[in-house]
Design a protein around this motif. Sequence first.
Motif, short mmCIF file in Angstrom:
data_model
loop_
_atom_site.label_atom_id
_atom_site.label_comp_id
_atom_site.label_asym_id
_atom_site.label_seq_id
_atom_site.Cartn_x
_atom_site.Cartn_y
_atom_site.Cartn_z
N SER A 1 0.83 -1.21 0.00
CA SER A 1 0.00 0.00 0.00
C SER A 1 0.87 1.26 0.00
CB SER A 1 -0.96 -0.01 1.18
OG SER A 1 -0.25 0.12 2.38
N LEU A 2 2.01 1.20 0.64
CA LEU A 2 2.91 2.35 0.61
C LEU A 2 3.40 2.60 -0.81
CD1 LEU A 2 5.07 2.06 3.83
CD2 LEU A 2 3.64 3.96 3.11
N ILE B 1 1.86 1.84 -3.54
CA ILE B 1 0.75 2.42 -4.32
C ILE B 1 0.63 3.90 -4.05
CG2 ILE B 1 -1.76 2.45 -4.56
CD1 ILE B 1 -1.67 -0.59 -4.18
N SER B 2 0.71 4.24 -2.79
CA SER B 2 0.51 5.65 -2.46
C SER B 2 1.61 6.50 -3.07
CB SER B 2 0.46 5.83 -0.95
OG SER B 2 1.76 5.86 -0.42
N LEU C 1 0.75 7.25 -6.54
CA LEU C 1 -0.35 8.19 -6.69
C LEU C 1 0.07 9.63 -6.46
CD1 LEU C 1 -3.36 6.30 -5.12
CD2 LEU C 1 -2.75 6.55 -7.50
N VAL C 2 1.03 9.86 -5.61
CA VAL C 2 1.41 11.25 -5.36
C VAL C 2 2.58 11.67 -6.26
CG1 VAL C 2 0.57 11.35 -3.01
CG2 VAL C 2 2.91 10.61 -3.43
N PHE D 1 1.53 11.14 -12.07
CA PHE D 1 0.09 10.99 -11.89
C PHE D 1 -0.60 12.34 -12.01
CE2 PHE D 1 -3.62 10.85 -9.02
CZ PHE D 1 -4.36 9.89 -9.67
N ALA D 2 0.02 13.34 -11.40
CA ALA D 2 -0.55 14.68 -11.46
C ALA D 2 -0.61 15.18 -12.90
CB ALA D 2 0.28 15.64 -10.61
N THR E 1 -1.13 13.46 -15.70
CA THR E 1 -2.23 12.91 -16.47
C THR E 1 -3.54 13.61 -16.09
OG1 THR E 1 -2.58 11.21 -14.83
CG2 THR E 1 -1.18 10.63 -16.70
N LEU E 2 -3.59 14.23 -14.92
CA LEU E 2 -4.80 14.91 -14.48
C LEU E 2 -5.07 16.17 -15.30
CD1 LEU E 2 -4.64 14.89 -10.59
CD2 LEU E 2 -6.51 14.07 -11.99
N ASP F 1 4.10 26.10 -13.82
CA ASP F 1 3.54 26.46 -12.52
C ASP F 1 3.14 27.93 -12.44
OD1 ASP F 1 6.20 27.14 -12.74
OD2 ASP F 1 6.55 27.06 -10.58
N LEU G 1 -0.84 32.43 -12.71
CA LEU G 1 -1.34 31.61 -11.60
C LEU G 1 -0.75 32.03 -10.26
CD1 LEU G 1 -0.98 28.06 -13.21
CD2 LEU G 1 -3.13 29.19 -12.63
N ALA H 1 -13.53 17.30 -21.65
CA ALA H 1 -13.44 18.11 -20.43
C ALA H 1 -14.52 19.18 -20.43
CB ALA H 1 -12.07 18.75 -20.35
N GLU I 1 -5.27 11.83 -3.42
CA GLU I 1 -3.92 11.53 -3.88
C GLU I 1 -3.13 10.78 -2.84
OE1 GLU I 1 -1.98 15.02 -5.47
OE2 GLU I 1 -3.54 15.31 -6.98
N ILE I 2 -3.69 10.65 -1.64
CA ILE I 2 -3.00 9.95 -0.56
C ILE I 2 -3.63 8.58 -0.33
CG2 ILE I 2 -2.26 10.13 1.85
CD1 ILE I 2 -2.98 13.20 1.55
N ARG J 1 -18.77 8.79 -20.83
CA ARG J 1 -19.87 9.45 -20.13
C ARG J 1 -21.16 8.65 -20.18
NH1 ARG J 1 -18.31 15.02 -20.24
NH2 ARG J 1 -16.82 15.16 -18.55
N TYR K 1 -10.60 8.82 -11.89
CA TYR K 1 -9.47 8.60 -11.00
C TYR K 1 -9.84 7.79 -9.78
CZ TYR K 1 -7.76 12.02 -14.20
OH TYR K 1 -7.42 12.67 -15.36
N ARG L 1 -2.50 7.62 7.13
CA ARG L 1 -1.58 8.12 6.12
C ARG L 1 -1.90 9.58 5.78
NH1 ARG L 1 -2.16 4.89 0.94
NH2 ARG L 1 -1.92 3.11 2.32
#
Lengths: 382, 303
Positions: A7-8, A10-11, A14-15, A19-20, A22-23, A65, A94, A376, B111-112, B124, B132, B146
């Motif tokens: 699980s660690l 995986i996390s 994700l962070v 991953f960010a 693709t968002l 950014d 921004l 989108a 994300e965590i 859709r 996600y 966590r």
Amino acid sequence: MKKKLVSLAISSILVSPAFANTLSNPQIGVVLDGYYQNGERNNSERSEGFGLGHTEISMSANIDDKFHGVLTTVLETHGDETELLLEEAFIQTLTMPYGFNIRGGRFLSDFGYMNNQHMHSDSFVERPVAYRTFLGSHYYDDGLRANLVLPTDMYVKLGVEALSGSKMSAVDDATAVGVYTTTLKIGDDFSESSSWQFGLSYLRNENGKVNNFEEHDHSTDGHDEHDHSHASAVTGSNLYGADFVWKWAPNGNYKYSNFTLSAEYMLLDDIVDSKFKGEKNAPDTLAAYYVSGVYRFTPSWSAGLRYSDAESYEGHVHHGSTQPHLTSLNDSEIDAMVAWDSSHFGTVRAQYTRVENQDKATDNVFTLQYVMTFGAHGAHAF
Amino acid sequence: MRFKNSTLFVTVSAVMLSAPALALNIFVCEPEWKALLAAHAPKATIYSATTALQDPHYVQARPSLIAKMRQADMAMCSGAELEVGWLPMLQARSSNPAVQNNKQSMLYASEIVSMLDTHHHVDRSMGDIHAYGNPHVQFAANDMIRISRVVSKRLESIDPANAFSYLVNGVKFREHWRQKLVEWEQRAEPLRGIQVVSYHETYRYLFDWLGMEQIADLEPKPGISPTTAHLQSLTRLDPASFDAIIYSSHQNKRAANWLHQQTDKPVIQLPLTVSKGQTLDELYDQILDDLLRVLAQPQPVKG
Ligand SMILES: [Zn+2]
């Protein structure tokens, strides 16, 4: 123990920045807008019969950014013609300090309440006649904007824009920067269930005053010469605007039912050159406004009423004469619409408009429209 | 050993907390994150964009929210597109660098958390689905530890002057949470294997944690309101195949009540999130109470 390790792992995936990425890169969205209409409204982009309205392809992403970028192209058909318009192509900051925000490129002006909102989020088939007459339905232009949001509990936003003004120019030798706008927006909640926003706008148009009328031959005057230019029908040196919107939903839960009341008032002055001031029907000031109420009574059904009115004028010179022939005009419309949302992304709308035309004739226009989006779908403004 | 450690922490933290502190301004999208952050940063001013009675999918990017976002030193939301209809507008309109994506001070719980129901293919026609993964992560009980760790770290880096208090509060939160997890899992034993009909996969993480199973949804598709045809199809479910109908306080109870009339299965209304002043573990306690009251045989009260 082993489970924890997995699980660690995986996390941390994700962070990870991958991953960010693709968002957010890039968001592509399409708006399809089609209709059938049995008549026409003045200064409108929609003609009689079957047609496509505001068909939109939009791309947006954070560039890095510090900058965000948006590109929106619009396809419109008018009879046999298809037009490709670039409605938005801008970058925006921004990370400026003190609530500053700079936007450059082509964008929808912040003048008024509705102008900077995307057409597909509208509750009616077309912008009110006030917008169609004074702002060319929706006013977008090339230029620069600076906004400042104050660090106060009440929302206070100040904005200035400098724009080319070519779509609002009434003269041949227009200056390069023709339009300046200043806006003030304030807003807050009345309660958990209701919120409001009030705005004041000022648009200075350096090239807005008419100093010359074109020659016009009455014999070729026909109603089929619809030039659907996206320019405003009337211009002047100064355009003042005031807008108010109030939204209500039980406990602030907008999903099941909500009500929106919005109204705008616009005043145009310094419209024609001083040499025409004494002429019969020479306009001194022109006013336009609308009041609109939309009630959503279930997640999939809403209904609305809108009243809109716009003063305008028409002027031309006859052959061999220097004296203009001026006519005062007035349009008013009552719209009633019912919309069914198949989901958050698809709307089918029926709208009836009672048109009180410029020549005092009454018309009934019925429109059946769909507006659907895929890809989108950007967040909507208040 | 553990007892000694925490006493030490509490003593030291009391000393550190008495130092003058800059009160952080925190914006959260949902009340559960306000509760979580309040446990880590009790001196912070925390503003929640939504209440327990609102559907977080449908929020207006209204002026008051932009004003709050403008003043935030930090923001926390569920993420995974739960707030996609309004949060990006707030971020853009507020012109506040601290709340833009990829900033230390902009935190997304999803994300965590190890996400459930992530989709490789999303269309859709499947409804308003979250590619996600299911974003309703407030009930990802095991992941809360966590999340707490990340929250402590972020608070420490945003407000280094009070880093130690964030560290201490984080440790306290996690220790308490670990104890509660043991207690909850014991209490929830009778719920294991329970099958329910629910509304919009809101409790996906809760059911996963408690070993419950949602066998059907009152919504035909995520984000699509219950239709008569869909509800009719639910009445054809084998009555023996489920034990209860569950919906959330912000959802329309009509569909749930209708199915109740047809099937005679009990209806349970669960809170979506904390109510005013409630802590996160109190919310979990309440949810277990609500479920056990209906779904478990009454147990004799222990001494
Ligand atoms: Zn959802």
